[in-house]
Design a protein around this motif. Structure first.
Motif, mmCIF file in Angstrom:
data_model
loop_
_atom_site.group_PDB
_atom_site.id
_atom_site.type_symbol
_atom_site.label_atom_id
_atom_site.label_comp_id
_atom_site.label_asym_id
_atom_site.label_seq_id
_atom_site.Cartn_x
_atom_site.Cartn_y
_atom_site.Cartn_z
ATOM 1 N N LEU A 113 67.958 32.704 72.449
ATOM 2 C CA LEU A 113 67.967 31.408 72.081
ATOM 3 C C LEU A 113 69.423 30.895 72.025
ATOM 4 C CD1 LEU A 113 66.777 28.767 71.007
ATOM 5 C CD2 LEU A 113 66.706 29.700 68.753
ATOM 6 N N TRP A 114 70.269 31.752 71.486
ATOM 7 C CA TRP A 114 71.643 31.175 71.440
ATOM 8 C C TRP A 114 72.450 31.209 72.916
ATOM 9 C CZ3 TRP A 114 76.279 33.779 73.089
ATOM 10 C CH2 TRP A 114 77.364 33.190 72.620
ATOM 11 N N VAL A 115 72.175 31.914 73.850
ATOM 12 C CA VAL A 115 72.656 31.886 75.075
ATOM 13 C C VAL A 115 72.171 30.718 75.822
ATOM 14 C CG1 VAL A 115 72.390 33.186 77.474
ATOM 15 C CG2 VAL A 115 72.865 34.754 75.373
ATOM 16 N N ASP A 159 74.040 25.418 77.228
ATOM 17 C CA ASP A 159 73.552 24.209 76.958
ATOM 18 C C ASP A 159 72.236 23.482 77.417
ATOM 19 O OD1 ASP A 159 74.588 21.950 75.693
ATOM 20 O OD2 ASP A 159 75.278 20.848 77.699
ATOM 21 N N THR A 160 71.116 24.275 77.179
ATOM 22 C CA THR A 160 69.909 23.788 77.526
ATOM 23 C C THR A 160 69.424 22.758 76.200
ATOM 24 O OG1 THR A 160 68.698 25.747 76.568
ATOM 25 C CG2 THR A 160 69.133 25.463 78.996
ATOM 26 N N SER A 161 68.269 22.083 76.310
ATOM 27 C CA SER A 161 67.679 21.629 75.227
ATOM 28 C C SER A 161 67.068 22.778 74.301
ATOM 29 C CB SER A 161 66.718 20.667 75.700
ATOM 30 O OG SER A 161 65.345 21.284 76.328
ATOM 31 N N PHE A 162 66.988 22.331 73.022
ATOM 32 C CA PHE A 162 66.671 23.534 71.961
ATOM 33 C C PHE A 162 65.037 23.734 72.430
ATOM 34 C CE2 PHE A 162 64.010 24.673 68.041
ATOM 35 C CZ PHE A 162 65.239 25.418 67.697
ATOM 36 N N LEU A 163 64.222 22.885 72.814
ATOM 37 C CA LEU A 163 62.846 23.145 73.265
ATOM 38 C C LEU A 163 62.819 24.168 74.418
ATOM 39 C CD1 LEU A 163 59.781 22.572 72.847
ATOM 40 C CD2 LEU A 163 60.156 20.445 74.689
ATOM 41 N N VAL A 164 63.672 23.888 75.249
ATOM 42 C CA VAL A 164 63.660 24.919 76.381
ATOM 43 C C VAL A 164 64.274 26.264 75.786
ATOM 44 C CG1 VAL A 164 64.650 25.525 78.708
ATOM 45 C CG2 VAL A 164 63.948 22.995 78.318
ATOM 46 N N GLY A 165 65.189 26.218 75.273
ATOM 47 C CA GLY A 165 65.790 27.472 74.879
ATOM 48 C C GLY A 165 64.665 28.277 73.927
#
Length: 368
Positions: free
Chosen positions: A261-263, A269-275
């Motif tokens: 998730l951090w990466v 710099d992806t969206s939180f949902l994608v991450g």
């Protein structure tokens, strides 16, 4: 009507891919145990090299040889337990099929049990006069670590608690068999930790010989199963060893999830949902492969079954995640205690994931 004689000694030998060693071992035992009423019980975990068939052929010419072939399950400790329960002999010996144990010690073991107030005689590599063959540094360090951990558990002055070569009175097994974990590869330690009273024992030295054929089964998975057995003995039998392993690996998945998730969210710099979605999938995938390698090493999935297993694992864990969130949210609304709510959700999710994947992901094959 001729009455069958009960053997005095039963030698129990678990096998897996030992087709080359079996005939040599039978020949050696016949020479060593001449003059003793004995039987030899091989417990084979459905070896793909046709070890079981070779044993059947030998048994046709050697009536004291018997075979238990297990389908759909593996494990040295559980194989030893089943083999020892399959005989009426008053004395039980356990040894490996790889020719590393010195069968010449068996008559002395039996004599000591018959003449002295002992429960157990152990073939030891670590008392004076005992020795091991040439081990590499990894195997030596694994053995030393396991020995130290085992000595702390049983609280007995056993120099070689990891020995797989020993003889005991059948009554010792019968008194504690229902409490044995049957996990992993070290039944001797399980006996010491389970028996209701301190065992009376002696250790006899022998030289641990190098393997002649086949491959050693001592690897990281073996050490993992050994650690699980220790944990189960510490916390008691109410929680299955597989669930302990499943939960420990699940805990490691939290670290994997946060790292991915951090990466994804911070570094890429992806969206939180994608991450979050990618992290969840990666964590479930690593958990699946670790469980397949360690938790279910005796039912390890391979080939196309690996893909099927991964799909069912991800599906089950996805539902488990929803159950986790649902239960946690409900408890939080009622009690407003977020720590308790989160822990309850995690517990429900873990139990769901374990129960469902045990049934649908790692299914035991049906016997033919």
């Amino acid at each position: 009507m001729t009455k069958c004689r009960t053997p005095v000694l039963a030698v129990v030998i678990p096998t897996y891919n030992e087709v080359e060693n079996v005939p040599i071992l039978v020949q050696r035992l016949e020479q060593t145990l001449a003059g003793i009423d004995w039987e030899l019980i091989f417990v084979d975990d459905d070896s793909p090299d046709d070890t079981a068939q070779r044993i059947r052929e030998i048994a046709c010419e050697h009536p004291q040889v018997r075979l238990l072939q297990r389908i759909g399950r593996r494990g040295l400790s559980s194989a030893c337990i089943e083999g020892m329960l399959a005989t009426t002999a008053p004395y039980l010996a356990v040894m490996d099929a790889d020719l590393q144990h010195d069968e010449l010690l068996l008559p002395e073991m039996l004599l000591r049990l018959q003449r002295e107030p002992l429960d157990l005689v152990i073939g030891s590599r670590y008392v004076t006069g005992g020795q091991v063959s040439d081990w590499d540094a990894q195997r030596a360090s694994m053995s030393q670590l396991a020995t130290r951990l085992g000595q702390h558990l049983i609280k007995a002055d056993v120099k070689d608690p990891m020995s797989g070569f020993f003889m005991l009175r059948a009554g010792v097994l019968h008194q504690c068999v229902r409490g044995l974990s049957g996990v992993g590869y070290k039944i001797l330690l399980d006996l010491f930790a389970t028996y209701p009273r301190p065992l009376r024992f002696v250790e006899l030295p022998y030289r641990f010989r190098p393997r002649q054929a086949g491959e050693s089964k001592l690897d990281e998975a073996v050490l993992w199963e050994y650690l699980l057995m220790l944990i189960q003995k510490w916390i008691g039998p109410m929680i299955p060893a597989r669930f302990i392993a499943f939960s420990l690996i699940g805990g490691s998945g939290v670290f994997v999830h946060m790292l991915v998730l951090w990466v994804s969210f911070k570094a890429l710099d992806t969206s939180f949902l994608v991450g979050q979605s990618v992290a969840a999938l990666v964590a479930m995938t690593t958990n699946f492969f670790l469980n397949n390698l360690f938790t279910y090493s005796d039912m390890r999935l391979r080939g196309w079954d690996l893909l099927r297993g991964w799909l069912s694992f991800v599906a089950a864990c996805s539902v488990g995640a929803l159950a986790n969130v649902g239960i946690a949210s409900w408890i939080f609304e009622v009690h407003s205690f977020w720590v308790l709510s989160a822990l309850a959700g995690i517990l429900v999710g873990a139990v769901w994931n374990y129960a469902v994947t045990a049934v649908y992901t790692w299914k035991r094959p049906k016997a033919a």
